[in-house]
Design a protein around this motif. Structure first.
Motif, PDB file in Angstrom:
ATOM      1  N   GLU A 130      -1.008 -11.399  -5.002  1.00 35.23           N
ATOM      2  CA  GLU A 130      -1.619 -11.550  -3.681  1.00 35.23           C
ATOM      3  C   GLU A 130      -1.132 -10.431  -2.755  1.00 35.23           C
ATOM      4  OE1 GLU A 130      -2.048 -14.938  -0.144  1.00 35.23           O
ATOM      5  OE2 GLU A 130      -1.014 -15.401  -2.033  1.00 35.23           O
ATOM      6  N   GLY A 131      -2.037  -9.931  -1.933  1.00 36.10           N
ATOM      7  CA  GLY A 131      -1.682  -8.874  -0.992  1.00 36.10           C
ATOM      8  C   GLY A 131      -1.875  -7.476  -1.549  1.00 36.10           C
ATOM      9  N   MET A 132      -2.301  -7.383  -2.806  1.00 37.52           N
ATOM     10  CA  MET A 132      -2.547  -6.081  -3.427  1.00 37.52           C
ATOM     11  C   MET A 132      -4.049  -5.900  -3.637  1.00 37.52           C
ATOM     12  SD  MET A 132       0.525  -5.612  -6.203  1.00 37.52           S
ATOM     13  CE  MET A 132       2.244  -5.917  -5.739  1.00 37.52           C
ATOM     14  N   ARG A 133      -4.519  -4.685  -3.356  1.00 37.74           N
ATOM     15  CA  ARG A 133      -5.927  -4.352  -3.530  1.00 37.74           C
ATOM     16  C   ARG A 133      -6.085  -3.388  -4.697  1.00 37.74           C
ATOM     17  NH1 ARG A 133      -9.639  -0.651   0.460  1.00 37.74           N
ATOM     18  NH2 ARG A 133      -7.947   0.808  -0.028  1.00 37.74           N
ATOM     19  N   ALA A 134      -7.029  -3.675  -5.560  1.00 38.19           N
ATOM     20  CA  ALA A 134      -7.268  -2.818  -6.726  1.00 38.19           C
ATOM     21  C   ALA A 134      -8.230  -1.693  -6.384  1.00 38.19           C
ATOM     22  CB  ALA A 134      -7.830  -3.644  -7.878  1.00 38.19           C
ATOM     23  N   ALA A 165       5.312   3.738  -4.869  1.00 38.77           N
ATOM     24  CA  ALA A 165       5.991   4.530  -3.838  1.00 38.77           C
ATOM     25  C   ALA A 165       5.163   4.439  -2.558  1.00 38.77           C
ATOM     26  CB  ALA A 165       6.130   5.986  -4.275  1.00 38.77           C
ATOM     27  N   ARG A 166       5.685   4.972  -1.478  1.00 37.97           N
ATOM     28  CA  ARG A 166       4.938   4.975  -0.226  1.00 37.97           C
ATOM     29  C   ARG A 166       3.874   6.066  -0.248  1.00 37.97           C
ATOM     30  NH1 ARG A 166       6.288   1.407   3.299  1.00 37.97           N
ATOM     31  NH2 ARG A 166       8.260   0.286   2.974  1.00 37.97           N
ATOM     32  N   ARG A 167       2.703   5.730   0.262  1.00 40.14           N
ATOM     33  CA  ARG A 167       1.544   6.616   0.173  1.00 40.14           C
ATOM     34  C   ARG A 167       1.801   7.970   0.829  1.00 40.14           C
ATOM     35  NH1 ARG A 167      -2.910   7.507   3.549  1.00 40.14           N
ATOM     36  NH2 ARG A 167      -2.161   5.863   4.937  1.00 40.14           N
ATOM     37  N   GLU A 168       2.320   7.973   2.033  1.00 43.64           N
ATOM     38  CA  GLU A 168       2.516   9.246   2.730  1.00 43.64           C
ATOM     39  C   GLU A 168       3.524  10.127   2.002  1.00 43.64           C
ATOM     40  OE1 GLU A 168       0.791  10.509   5.131  1.00 43.64           O
ATOM     41  OE2 GLU A 168      -0.452   8.714   5.335  1.00 43.64           O
ATOM     42  N   LEU A 196      -5.156   7.813  -5.369  1.00 42.93           N
ATOM     43  CA  LEU A 196      -4.182   8.006  -4.288  1.00 42.93           C
ATOM     44  C   LEU A 196      -4.877   8.467  -3.013  1.00 42.93           C
ATOM     45  CD1 LEU A 196      -1.321   8.291  -3.124  1.00 42.93           C
ATOM     46  CD2 LEU A 196      -1.188  10.543  -4.221  1.00 42.93           C
ATOM     47  N   LEU A 197      -5.808   9.397  -3.141  1.00 40.04           N
ATOM     48  CA  LEU A 197      -6.524   9.887  -1.965  1.00 40.04           C
ATOM     49  C   LEU A 197      -7.393   8.813  -1.334  1.00 40.04           C
ATOM     50  CD1 LEU A 197      -7.601  13.437  -3.213  1.00 40.04           C
ATOM     51  CD2 LEU A 197      -5.696  12.855  -1.691  1.00 40.04           C
ATOM     52  N   ALA A 198      -7.873   7.877  -2.149  1.00 37.95           N
ATOM     53  CA  ALA A 198      -8.715   6.797  -1.635  1.00 37.95           C
ATOM     54  C   ALA A 198      -7.907   5.655  -1.030  1.00 37.95           C
ATOM     55  CB  ALA A 198      -9.597   6.254  -2.758  1.00 37.95           C
ATOM     56  N   ALA A 199      -6.626   5.591  -1.350  1.00 34.66           N
ATOM     57  CA  ALA A 199      -5.781   4.484  -0.888  1.00 34.66           C
ATOM     58  C   ALA A 199      -5.570   4.535   0.624  1.00 34.66           C
ATOM     59  CB  ALA A 199      -4.435   4.531  -1.600  1.00 34.66           C
ATOM     60  N   GLN A 200      -5.370   3.365   1.206  1.00 34.99           N
ATOM     61  CA  GLN A 200      -5.118   3.245   2.634  1.00 34.99           C
ATOM     62  C   GLN A 200      -3.851   2.449   2.934  1.00 34.99           C
ATOM     63  OE1 GLN A 200      -8.672   1.451   4.207  1.00 34.99           O
ATOM     64  NE2 GLN A 200      -9.899   3.311   3.968  1.00 34.99           N
ATOM     65  N   ALA A 201      -3.384   1.682   1.976  1.00 34.87           N
ATOM     66  CA  ALA A 201      -2.198   0.855   2.190  1.00 34.87           C
ATOM     67  C   ALA A 201      -0.944   1.723   2.304  1.00 34.87           C
ATOM     68  CB  ALA A 201      -2.031  -0.134   1.036  1.00 34.87           C
ATOM     69  N   PRO A 202       0.092   1.229   2.949  1.00 32.86           N
ATOM     70  CA  PRO A 202       1.329   2.014   3.091  1.00 32.86           C
ATOM     71  C   PRO A 202       2.041   2.268   1.779  1.00 32.86           C
ATOM     72  CG  PRO A 202       1.615  -0.217   3.954  1.00 32.86           C
ATOM     73  CD  PRO A 202       0.163  -0.035   3.698  1.00 32.86           C
ATOM     74  N   MET A 221      -9.343  -5.736   6.697  1.00 32.84           N
ATOM     75  CA  MET A 221      -7.875  -5.787   6.797  1.00 32.84           C
ATOM     76  C   MET A 221      -7.261  -4.971   5.656  1.00 32.84           C
ATOM     77  SD  MET A 221      -5.361  -9.106   6.829  1.00 32.84           S
ATOM     78  CE  MET A 221      -3.587  -8.915   6.904  1.00 32.84           C
ATOM     79  N   THR A 222      -6.352  -4.073   6.001  1.00 32.66           N
ATOM     80  CA  THR A 222      -5.723  -3.225   4.998  1.00 32.66           C
ATOM     81  C   THR A 222      -4.715  -4.018   4.180  1.00 32.66           C
ATOM     82  OG1 THR A 222      -5.947  -1.301   6.441  1.00 32.66           O
ATOM     83  CG2 THR A 222      -4.384  -1.125   4.629  1.00 32.66           C
ATOM     84  N   ALA A 223      -4.755  -3.839   2.867  1.00 30.11           N
ATOM     85  CA  ALA A 223      -3.805  -4.529   1.992  1.00 30.11           C
ATOM     86  C   ALA A 223      -2.408  -3.948   2.176  1.00 30.11           C
ATOM     87  CB  ALA A 223      -4.252  -4.382   0.539  1.00 30.11           C
ATOM     88  N   ALA A 224      -1.401  -4.715   1.775  1.00 33.81           N
ATOM     89  CA  ALA A 224      -0.017  -4.229   1.841  1.00 33.81           C
ATOM     90  C   ALA A 224       0.227  -3.174   0.776  1.00 33.81           C
ATOM     91  CB  ALA A 224       0.953  -5.392   1.667  1.00 33.81           C
ATOM     92  N   VAL A 225      -0.467  -3.315  -0.358  1.00 35.02           N
ATOM     93  CA  VAL A 225      -0.304  -2.391  -1.485  1.00 35.02           C
ATOM     94  C   VAL A 225      -1.669  -2.111  -2.091  1.00 35.02           C
ATOM     95  CG1 VAL A 225       0.756  -2.026  -3.747  1.00 35.02           C
ATOM     96  CG2 VAL A 225       1.974  -3.359  -2.004  1.00 35.02           C
ATOM     97  N   ASP A 226      -1.949  -0.853  -2.313  1.00 35.15           N
ATOM     98  CA  ASP A 226      -3.130  -0.472  -3.080  1.00 35.15           C
ATOM     99  C   ASP A 226      -2.674  -0.114  -4.489  1.00 35.15           C
ATOM    100  OD1 ASP A 226      -5.213  -0.807  -1.278  1.00 35.15           O
ATOM    101  OD2 ASP A 226      -5.030   1.212  -0.449  1.00 35.15           O
ATOM    102  N   VAL A 227      -3.346  -0.660  -5.494  1.00 34.73           N
ATOM    103  CA  VAL A 227      -2.999  -0.404  -6.889  1.00 34.73           C
ATOM    104  C   VAL A 227      -4.097   0.427  -7.528  1.00 34.73           C
ATOM    105  CG1 VAL A 227      -2.366  -1.377  -9.106  1.00 34.73           C
ATOM    106  CG2 VAL A 227      -1.779  -2.601  -7.002  1.00 34.73           C
ATOM    107  N   VAL A 228      -3.732   1.613  -7.988  1.00 32.26           N
ATOM    108  CA  VAL A 228      -4.681   2.531  -8.604  1.00 32.26           C
ATOM    109  C   VAL A 228      -4.720   2.291 -10.115  1.00 32.26           C
ATOM    110  CG1 VAL A 228      -5.254   4.946  -9.035  1.00 32.26           C
ATOM    111  CG2 VAL A 228      -4.297   4.252  -6.811  1.00 32.26           C
ATOM    112  N   PHE A 229      -5.909   2.036 -10.621  1.00 32.91           N
ATOM    113  CA  PHE A 229      -6.120   1.854 -12.056  1.00 32.91           C
ATOM    114  C   PHE A 229      -7.022   2.973 -12.567  1.00 32.91           C
ATOM    115  CE2 PHE A 229      -5.336  -2.510 -10.568  1.00 32.91           C
ATOM    116  CZ  PHE A 229      -4.425  -2.979 -11.512  1.00 32.91           C
ATOM    117  N   PRO A 230      -6.469   4.042 -13.139  1.00 29.30           N
ATOM    118  CA  PRO A 230      -7.326   5.036 -13.792  1.00 29.30           C
ATOM    119  C   PRO A 230      -8.065   4.351 -14.938  1.00 29.30           C
ATOM    120  CG  PRO A 230      -5.108   5.900 -13.454  1.00 29.30           C
ATOM    121  CD  PRO A 230      -5.051   4.422 -13.182  1.00 29.30           C
ATOM    122  N   CYS A 231      -9.348   4.628 -15.072  1.00 31.95           N
ATOM    123  CA  CYS A 231     -10.147   3.828 -16.004  1.00 31.95           C
ATOM    124  C   CYS A 231     -11.138   4.671 -16.782  1.00 31.95           C
ATOM    125  CB  CYS A 231     -10.890   2.747 -15.214  1.00 31.95           C
ATOM    126  SG  CYS A 231     -12.045   1.762 -16.176  1.00 31.95           S
TER     127      CYS A 231
END
Length: 220
Positions: A27-31, A149-152, A69-75, A1-11
Motif C-alpha cells: 500500500e502507498g506504492m504506485r506501479a 533511493a530518493r528520486r532527486e 525514473l523520468l516518469a516517476a513523481q514520488a519522492p 494524489m502522489t504516491a509515497a513510492v513509485d516502483v519502476v517495472f521494466p517490462c
C-alpha cells in the motif's frame, strides 16, 4: 494524489506475471510499468491492473529503467523486475531504510529458492559484487535489480548506460557521491515464463559484457 513510492517495472513480454506482481505491491506504492517493446499485451495487462504505463521504444534494461525514473513523481523510486521472480511485498523492507533516512540506496540481496537462479548467473553476480566491494568499499553481495533511493538523488547521478550496465553504474556513481549504500534480504523465486537474461548463458554473457564496459569506463 502522489504516491509515497513509485516502483519502476521494466517490462518485455511479462503479461503472465504482471497480475500477481502488481497485486502484491505494498500500500502507498504506485506501479510504473515501462513497456520495452512487448508483443504479448503486457501494456494492456498492466493498465488493467492499475499501473501507469510508459512506452520506451529503445530496447535495453537501462532504457526502460531510466524511462520509468523520468516518469516517476514520488519522492522515493524503487526498481523491480516484472517477471515474478521477486515478491513485490518485499519492496516494503527495501524502501524502509530510505524512508527512515538511514540509507540512501538499498539493494535487495537475493535469497534464492530452488530453481530460481542458474549457477552461471550466480557466479557472474558474485564476481561483479566482489569487484564492487573492492572499488567502492560498500558491503554488497548482490547486484540485484530490486532497489530503492530518493528520486532527486537518482536523477542527480546522471546515469548514461541504457543496457544491462545500468544497475552497476547506479551503485558506482552513488558510491563516488558518498551515498550510504546497504542491502537487505529479499526472496528470489523462479520467474514466470522464459528468461531473457539470467536464465540463458548468452543473456548472462551479454550482461557481463555490458557491466564490464561500465567498470572500464569508471576506471578512467
Amino acid at each position: 494524489m502522489t504516491a509515497a513510492v513509485d516502483v519502476v517495472f521494466p517490462c518485455l513480454d511479462e503479461a503472465l506475471a504482471l497480475p500477481t506482481v502488481l497485486a502484491d505491491l505494498p500500500e502507498g506504492m504506485r506501479a510504473i510499468v515501462v513497456d520495452n517493446g512487448s508483443t504479448d499485451g503486457s501494456a494492456e495487462v498492466a493498465a488493467a491492473h492499475g499501473a501507469v504505463v510508459v512506452s520506451e521504444a529503445r530496447r535495453g534494461f537501462g532504457s526502460a529503467a531510466h524511462a520509468g525514473l523520468l516518469a516517476a513523481q514520488a519522492p522515493i523510486v524503487a526498481f523491480c523486475d516484472g517477471d515474478g521472480s521477486f515478491v513485490s511485498a518485499d519492496l516494503a523492507i527495501v524502501v524502509a531504510p530510505v524512508q527512515a533516512g538511514t540509507a540512501d540506496l538499498v539493494l535487495g540481496r537475493r535469497r534464492a529458492t530452488p530453481g530460481s537462479w542458474p549457477l552461471h548467473a550466480r557466479v557472474a553476480n558474485a564476481y561483479l559484487a566482489s569487484r564492487l566491494r573492492s572499488l567502492t568499499g560498500a558491503t554488497l553481495h548482490d547486484l540485484g535489480p530490486m532497489r530503492a533511493a530518493r528520486r532527486e538523488m537518482l536523477l542527480g547521478l546522471a546515469l548514461t548506460d541504457r543496457r544491462s550496465g545500468y544497475p552497476l553504474e547506479m551503485v558506482l556513481r552513488a558510491a563516488r557521491a558518498g551515498w550510504r549504500i546497504s542491502e537487505t534480504d529479499v526472496t528470489y523465486r523462479p520467474r514466470v515464463g522464459r528468461s531473457k537474461v539470467t536464465g540463458t548463458v548468452r543473456g548472462t554473457a551479454t550482461a557481463i559484457a555490458d557491466m564490464t564496459k561500465v567498470l572500464r569506463e569508471d576506471a578512467r
